[in-house]
Design an enzyme around this catalytic site. Structure first.
Site, mmCIF file in Angstrom:
data_model
loop_
_atom_site.group_PDB
_atom_site.id
_atom_site.type_symbol
_atom_site.label_atom_id
_atom_site.label_comp_id
_atom_site.label_asym_id
_atom_site.label_seq_id
_atom_site.Cartn_x
_atom_site.Cartn_y
_atom_site.Cartn_z
ATOM 1 N N GLU A 1 41.053 34.952 46.480
ATOM 2 C CA GLU A 1 40.888 36.397 46.687
ATOM 3 C C GLU A 1 41.923 37.188 45.881
ATOM 4 O O GLU A 1 41.605 38.218 45.280
ATOM 5 C CB GLU A 1 40.981 36.714 48.189
ATOM 6 C CG GLU A 1 40.957 38.175 48.553
ATOM 7 C CD GLU A 1 39.697 38.932 48.112
ATOM 8 O OE1 GLU A 1 38.741 38.302 47.657
ATOM 9 O OE2 GLU A 1 39.721 40.168 48.203
ATOM 10 N N CYS B 1 21.179 50.247 42.055
ATOM 11 C CA CYS B 1 21.440 51.640 41.786
ATOM 12 C C CYS B 1 21.254 52.392 43.089
ATOM 13 O O CYS B 1 20.791 51.841 44.070
ATOM 14 C CB CYS B 1 20.452 52.119 40.745
ATOM 15 S SG CYS B 1 20.391 50.990 39.336
ATOM 16 N N GLU C 1 39.374 42.123 38.980
ATOM 17 C CA GLU C 1 38.406 43.217 39.040
ATOM 18 C C GLU C 1 39.021 44.596 38.824
ATOM 19 O O GLU C 1 38.339 45.487 38.352
ATOM 20 C CB GLU C 1 37.549 43.169 40.306
ATOM 21 C CG GLU C 1 38.254 43.386 41.596
ATOM 22 C CD GLU C 1 37.320 43.267 42.809
ATOM 23 O OE1 GLU C 1 36.115 43.455 42.677
ATOM 24 O OE2 GLU C 1 37.837 42.985 43.902
ATOM 25 N N LYS D 1 41.026 39.966 43.060
ATOM 26 C CA LYS D 1 41.525 41.357 43.106
ATOM 27 C C LYS D 1 42.132 41.726 41.764
ATOM 28 O O LYS D 1 41.885 42.805 41.247
ATOM 29 C CB LYS D 1 42.598 41.536 44.193
ATOM 30 C CG LYS D 1 42.145 41.614 45.621
ATOM 31 C CD LYS D 1 41.454 42.885 46.015
ATOM 32 C CE LYS D 1 39.979 42.800 45.801
ATOM 33 N NZ LYS D 1 39.156 42.142 46.763
ATOM 34 N N HIS E 1 45.011 18.231 37.741
ATOM 35 C CA HIS E 1 43.731 17.676 37.271
ATOM 36 C C HIS E 1 43.124 18.523 36.164
ATOM 37 O O HIS E 1 41.939 18.399 35.880
ATOM 38 C CB HIS E 1 42.765 17.532 38.450
ATOM 39 C CG HIS E 1 43.284 16.608 39.507
ATOM 40 N ND1 HIS E 1 43.366 15.249 39.324
ATOM 41 C CD2 HIS E 1 43.809 16.860 40.733
ATOM 42 C CE1 HIS E 1 43.896 14.701 40.408
ATOM 43 N NE2 HIS E 1 44.182 15.663 41.277
ATOM 44 N N ARG F 1 27.067 52.430 44.586
ATOM 45 C CA ARG F 1 26.024 51.510 44.127
ATOM 46 C C ARG F 1 26.007 51.377 42.608
ATOM 47 O O ARG F 1 25.248 50.577 42.069
ATOM 48 C CB ARG F 1 24.660 51.992 44.583
ATOM 49 C CG ARG F 1 24.432 51.756 46.038
ATOM 50 C CD ARG F 1 23.124 52.342 46.460
ATOM 51 N NE ARG F 1 22.771 51.834 47.749
ATOM 52 C CZ ARG F 1 22.026 50.762 47.961
ATOM 53 N NH1 ARG F 1 21.540 50.085 46.945
ATOM 54 N NH2 ARG F 1 21.758 50.353 49.171
ATOM 55 N N TRP G 1 23.628 51.315 38.036
ATOM 56 C CA TRP G 1 24.449 50.166 37.665
ATOM 57 C C TRP G 1 23.595 49.376 36.695
ATOM 58 O O TRP G 1 22.535 48.866 37.057
ATOM 59 C CB TRP G 1 24.816 49.323 38.882
ATOM 60 C CG TRP G 1 25.749 48.206 38.530
ATOM 61 C CD1 TRP G 1 27.095 48.291 38.347
ATOM 62 C CD2 TRP G 1 25.399 46.830 38.298
ATOM 63 N NE1 TRP G 1 27.610 47.052 38.009
ATOM 64 C CE2 TRP G 1 26.587 46.144 37.969
ATOM 65 C CE3 TRP G 1 24.211 46.121 38.321
ATOM 66 C CZ2 TRP G 1 26.619 44.783 37.687
ATOM 67 C CZ3 TRP G 1 24.230 44.761 38.032
ATOM 68 C CH2 TRP G 1 25.429 44.102 37.723
ATOM 69 N N LYS H 1 30.055 48.929 44.256
ATOM 70 C CA LYS H 1 30.504 48.534 45.591
ATOM 71 C C LYS H 1 29.455 47.696 46.310
ATOM 72 O O LYS H 1 29.772 46.773 47.046
ATOM 73 C CB LYS H 1 30.808 49.814 46.394
ATOM 74 C CG LYS H 1 31.345 49.572 47.782
ATOM 75 C CD LYS H 1 32.773 49.130 47.736
ATOM 76 C CE LYS H 1 33.329 48.762 49.091
ATOM 77 N NZ LYS H 1 34.451 47.823 48.967
ATOM 78 N N ASN I 1 15.445 51.279 41.794
ATOM 79 C CA ASN I 1 16.526 50.353 42.118
ATOM 80 C C ASN I 1 15.895 48.987 42.260
ATOM 81 O O ASN I 1 14.940 48.828 43.015
ATOM 82 C CB ASN I 1 17.208 50.773 43.431
ATOM 83 C CG ASN I 1 18.208 49.731 43.915
ATOM 84 O OD1 ASN I 1 18.802 49.021 43.105
ATOM 85 N ND2 ASN I 1 18.394 49.642 45.213
ATOM 86 N N GLY I 2 16.430 48.001 41.535
ATOM 87 C CA GLY I 2 15.872 46.647 41.586
ATOM 88 C C GLY I 2 15.715 46.112 40.181
ATOM 89 O O GLY I 2 16.265 46.681 39.226
#
Ligand code: M6R
Length: 609
Positions: A482, A2, A489, A486, A505, A27, A74, A604, A98-99
């Protein structure tokens, strides 16, 4: 992960804190809240959702005070509701955190037995109750915080207020970042410098196990065991970058379009064309020292981990040095095999990712030399490294990494040249060629951006798909991963990336006429094999979008769509393919009406484990 902001001074605390929180929304944006203290009156406002909701609430229900704390969340423990939003109040004590408090359930049980009533599902609320409980026994706010912190296991950055000591603000940190800005008798506290740098450039960086007590216009630093310490501010000379959309509808599109310039920035002043080498003074390693490493080890998360994978392909190919690529969250818990002969390279846009930072510390404990690749100047990872290659991408606001990723790829390319020239595996001519190839890259990115309309057409065609597959071989495999990330998300379409040869496979069982398969088929040594993999998909009725190199009119003949990407050579073409896949994900998300800058459930900067 956060964002927290605190203020003590002579100004009205609310605007200072709200301005700071705006800079920290990257955050987390699940909920936000603020608390002020005004002559012993504690006022709290909390709102679920983005900061704008809290702003609205503050207009309806204004509050005042020159001491205050704020939070943007968050969610880890507990849904993003008002009750779970910070600040949390336990008795007389109010905290923003935060944590993650790992032993919160045991503490909560104990405190409940003592009569404390909890209203949230969070781990954080327990901190306020615990300090409140300790205040009853010690009678001192400061001692109560110290005693409580000794019982807490996990990570925290905290701003704490108490109604019983209404002229005091206490902050403490262990595992989560915290900085303090000082301007005369005013104190600005935040998870990150950008939140407060517009107020002051004199900053004190808190270390783990430290706390600060602000009272009567002064501050006292100590360990959480009460041992007083002296801490000196340092002057921060970089300028905060402004978050402006410059006419773009959102930050993500702006940042995608900034890539040609960002790439110019990452190479600026670093190329030694005649010597076929690059100037990376910030490594703080000479040729002999570079040669002394037996292996390299990248540690990173998410998109940065994909960049690391590409780094492995480059460095093993051109420098012949063994490279490991580690997911940071795994690395730190398995007693990794690194030593003084290992060059450990954390890669991180934010420089604050908790797992990457912890991996860095783990490697440092094992005597590894640390050179990080970071975007954010003076971030925790940058500060704790022996050397830093800054990617100079500028401020990246969009949660989905775009220019941060491509500049990481280019930084890795530069590092490859530096390492290869140092150990002789890249000779003068090859070095000169590799540098020359860079000069064309920004223009080629521009050209790739011009594919947007074709890409939009593809996104329209597959807009109702639930799933997608991305295939690539060799150095294109990390780009396939990647591309899939993208898409996931920002558009919430499930997507996976595979090495093209792995399809048979297992994943090939997924192919049917509803499954778009994006095949990366650059004109490199793998092209023939990739064409065969494409046939395997077509044969099973799959829908194929072929991403080929310019001038290749063969590969895409049997595909449903073909995109022609400029050819920048085997080592740099992945940058261009990455740009095309960013646009693809972007178009999917926009057509679906999603918020590309702040996708659901994400943040982020990921500052919790
Ligand atoms: O700041 P970092 O590069 O350390 O962040 C690592 C990941 O959280 C990040 O790359 C994430 O995967 C991106 N949002 C992806 O676009």
């Amino acid at each position: 992960m956060c964002g927290i902001v605190g203020y003590m001074g002579s100004q009205d605390a609310v605007p200072v804190i709200m301005n700071g929180l705006k800079m920290l929304e990257y955050r987390g944006y699940d909920s936000a809240g603020i608390c002020t203290m005004d002559s012993g009156d504690v006022e709290i406002r909390r709102s679920p959702g983005k900061l704008v909701n809290l702003e609205r609430l503050l207009k309806e229900q204004p509050m005042r005070g020159t001491i205050g704390i704020g939070h943007t969340r968050w969610a880890t423990h507990g849904k993003p509701t008002v009750a779970n939003a910070h600040p949390h109040k336990g008795g007389s004590v109010v905290v923003v955190h935060n944590g993650i408090i790992e032993n919160y359930l045991a503490l909560k049980d104990e405190l409940s037995e003592q009569g404390h009533i909890f209203i949230s599902e969070t781990d954080s609320e327990v901190i306020s109750h615990l300090i409140d409980e300790k205040m009853d026994s010690t009678g001192s706010f400061e001692e109560a915080v110290q005693q409580a912190l000794k019982m807490i296991q996990g990570a925290y950055a905290l701003c704490i207020l108490s109604k019983k000591d209404d002229k005091t603000l206490i902050v403490a940190k262990s595992g989560s970042p915290m900085v303090i800005g000082i301007k005369g008798n005013e104190y600005f506290i935040a998870s990150d410098m950008p939140a407060i740098i517009s107020n002051t450039r004199e900053m004190i960086i808190m270390e783990d196990g430290e706390m600060a007590v602000f009272r009567n216009g002064g501050v006292k630093f100590s360990t959480i065991y009460g041992v007083e310490i002296a801490k000196e501010p340092r002057y921060i000379d970089w300028s905060p970058l402004k978050a402006e959309k410059n006419g773009y509808p959102n930050f993500m599109l702006k940042e995608i379009h900034e890539q040609p310039q960002a790439i110019k920035n990452v190479v600026a002043g670093r190329l030694l064309e005649d010597e076929g080498n690059v100037f990376l003074e910030e490594l703080h390693l000479n040729d002999e020292e570079l040669r002394s490493f037996e292996r390299l080890c990248f540690v990173a998360c998410g998109t940065s981990w994909h960049a690391a994978l590409m780094g492995k392909y480059l460095i093993e190919e051109y420098c012949r040095i063994p490279v490991d690529v580690e997911i940071a969250s795994e690395f730190r818990y398995r007693d990794p095999l690194v030593s003084g002969k290992t060059l450990v390279i954390p890669i991180s846009q934010s420089g604050e990712t908790a797992d990457t930072l912890a991996a860095l510390r783990e490697a440092k404990n094992k005597n590894a030399h640390i050179v990080s690749i970071c975007n954010v100047i003076d971030s925790s990872i940058a500060r704790e490294s022996d050397g830093v290659i800054y990617t100079r991408a500028g401020l990246e606001i969009g949660v989905a990494s775009t220019k941060a990723f491509t500049t990481q790829l280019v930084a890795l390319y530069l590092l490859t040249i530096r390492l290869g020239r140092a150990n002789g595996s890249i000779d003068l001519k090859k070095g000169q060629e590799m540098i020359a190839a860079l000069s064309e890259l920004p223009a080629m990115v521009e050209k790739t951006l011009e594919l947007d309309l074709q890409i939009e057409e593809i996104a329209c065609e597959y807009l109702t798909s639930w799933d997608a597959i991305y295939l690539g071989r060799g150095i294109s495999f990390p780009i396939a991963l990647e591309g899939a990330l993208k898409l996931k998300e920002i558009s919430y379409i499930h997507a996976d990336g595979y090495p093209a040869g792995e399809m048979k496979h297992g994943p090939i069982a997924l192919i049917d006429r509803d499954m778009p398969v994006f095949i990366l088929a650059p004109n490199d040594r793998h092209l023939v094999k990739v064409r065969s993999n494409m046939e395997e998909v077509i044969t099973r009725g799959g829908k194929v979008v072929a991403l080929c190199s310019e001038g290749d009119f063969e590969t895409g003949k049997r595909a449903d769509f073909t995109l022609h990407i400029p050819w920048a050579g085997e080592a740099l073409s992945p940058v261009l393919f990455a740009v095309a896949l960013q646009l693809l994900a972007y178009n999917f998300a926009i057509l679906k009406g999603k918020d590309v800058d702040q996708p659901r459930n994400l943040a982020k900067s990921v500052t919790v484990e």
